[in-house]
Design a protein around this motif. Sequence first.
Motif, short mmCIF file in Angstrom:
data_model
loop_
_atom_site.label_atom_id
_atom_site.label_comp_id
_atom_site.label_asym_id
_atom_site.label_seq_id
_atom_site.Cartn_x
_atom_site.Cartn_y
_atom_site.Cartn_z
N TYR A 156 0.83 -1.20 0.00
CA TYR A 156 0.00 0.00 0.00
C TYR A 156 0.87 1.26 0.00
O TYR A 156 1.68 1.47 0.90
CB TYR A 156 -0.91 0.02 1.23
N SER A 158 3.11 4.54 -2.24
CA SER A 158 4.33 4.66 -3.04
C SER A 158 5.59 4.37 -2.25
O SER A 158 6.61 3.99 -2.82
CB SER A 158 4.40 6.07 -3.66
N SER A 161 5.78 0.62 -2.33
CA SER A 161 5.87 0.14 -3.72
C SER A 161 7.16 0.55 -4.41
O SER A 161 7.76 -0.23 -5.15
CB SER A 161 4.67 0.66 -4.52
N LEU A 189 1.24 -4.33 -6.12
CA LEU A 189 1.61 -2.94 -5.84
C LEU A 189 0.39 -2.05 -5.98
O LEU A 189 -0.29 -2.06 -7.01
CB LEU A 189 2.71 -2.47 -6.80
N VAL A 190 0.12 -1.26 -4.94
CA VAL A 190 -1.00 -0.30 -4.96
C VAL A 190 -0.42 1.07 -4.62
O VAL A 190 -0.61 1.60 -3.51
CB VAL A 190 -2.09 -0.70 -3.95
N PRO A 191 0.32 1.67 -5.58
CA PRO A 191 1.00 2.93 -5.28
C PRO A 191 0.06 4.12 -5.22
O PRO A 191 -1.07 4.08 -5.70
CB PRO A 191 1.99 3.06 -6.43
N PRO A 195 -2.83 5.87 -1.68
CA PRO A 195 -3.73 5.32 -2.70
C PRO A 195 -5.18 5.73 -2.41
O PRO A 195 -5.52 6.11 -1.29
CB PRO A 195 -3.56 3.80 -2.54
N LEU A 216 -2.35 -8.16 -13.11
CA LEU A 216 -1.41 -7.07 -12.87
C LEU A 216 -0.81 -6.56 -14.18
O LEU A 216 -0.75 -7.28 -15.18
CB LEU A 216 -0.29 -7.53 -11.94
N ARG A 221 1.07 -3.65 -10.81
CA ARG A 221 -0.12 -2.96 -10.30
C ARG A 221 -1.39 -3.60 -10.87
O ARG A 221 -1.38 -4.08 -12.02
CB ARG A 221 -0.08 -1.48 -10.71
N TYR A 226 -5.14 0.68 -12.58
CA TYR A 226 -3.98 1.42 -13.09
C TYR A 226 -3.78 1.23 -14.59
O TYR A 226 -2.67 1.37 -15.09
CB TYR A 226 -2.72 0.97 -12.35
N ASN A 272 -3.31 5.93 -12.83
CA ASN A 272 -4.09 5.83 -11.60
C ASN A 272 -5.56 6.02 -11.94
O ASN A 272 -5.91 6.34 -13.08
CB ASN A 272 -3.64 6.88 -10.57
N SER A 297 1.72 8.38 -7.79
CA SER A 297 1.64 6.92 -7.89
C SER A 297 2.76 6.34 -8.77
O SER A 297 2.82 5.13 -8.95
CB SER A 297 0.28 6.48 -8.44
#
Length: 359
Positions: A156, A158, A161, A189-191, A195, A216, A221, A226, A272, A297
């Motif tokens: 969770y 940046s 990530s 990855l959830v930048p 988020p 992904l 991501r 994304y 994003n 992100s």
Amino acid sequence: MIGKRKTIYESALDQGVTRRNFIKMCAMLAATMGLEYSQTEQVVAAMETKKRVPVLWLQLQDCTGCSESFIRSTHPKTESVLFDMISLEYSEVLSAASGFQIEDHLESIIKNYKGEYILAVEGSVPGDGAYCMVGGKSVIDTFKHAAENAKAIISYGSCASWGGIPAAYPNPTKAKPITKYTGSTPVILVPGCPPIAEVMTGVIAHIITFGVIPELDSVGRPKAFYRHRIHDKCNRRAFFDAGLFVESFDDEGAKQGYCLYKVGCKGPTTYNSCAEMRWNGGTSYPIQAGNPCIGCSESNFWDNGPFFTRLAKVPGTQTTINPDKIGAVALGVTAAGVAVHGAATVAKKKHDEKTRGDK
């Protein structure tokens, strides 16, 4: 604490949720995950049969912003996630217990639920464990231990990530993203800094519903959230295409809602869901509120140049965006259109006069 594991539906009933509201919750989950309405039945079936998932939430080098974002989810509501969908077994922010009690429980979950729990991580990993210690242990050791036995890891923010602000120059703690220490455990990855709340809950909902991590993109991501650049869905995109830009934050263009690219917007290079899902329950997002996207992100966003200076080149590509040329092209197309229309009008007039003369 986890105790006897009930299904998500049973837990919802214990909380006083009606069948009608349960179905509505499932429909909202399906929408959040980007599923078609017809797939709501799949979500309902999963929520009726799947057990609540144990979740361990570690906070490393962070500011707690990701946790703050998470608890503001509205679709689904945070309480639905915490009390119905998951069993949050460890969190330095939300756990009632503290000290040796919560640290012992962390170890108990890792030992007794190997391969079953989800590990959520917020914050970057310091290169030297002395920079961040919890319960007398280096977070590097704690993270490696928890990551090795997890079903999946959700990164969770940046910082977790990409390294984020702790890794910004000159990076005194030698901060690194968690992927440098994850081994073979799947990582999502959830930048973002932070988020979007519904993206955070949507990723968990997908794992619970389908039992696997979501699809992904090339950097890890979830594509559902994304797959598009903010620029592609931006409410100011028409002004960009027309060559109408804000030159300074107090000019007439700013008042008219023109494109913010010239004053530093990183929307053309940022992936994003801000422009689609928006923030605060879908109310707005930075660009709509008049502030350029800072690309939070994306990797190294803190070191990718000043926030309010025009980005001349997309990092890592040969693509250069020149808004002056875009404006010129737009004006050229308009002028050409006017010229063609004028020529057509003159030609038609001459044709009509000739026709009347022949008669």
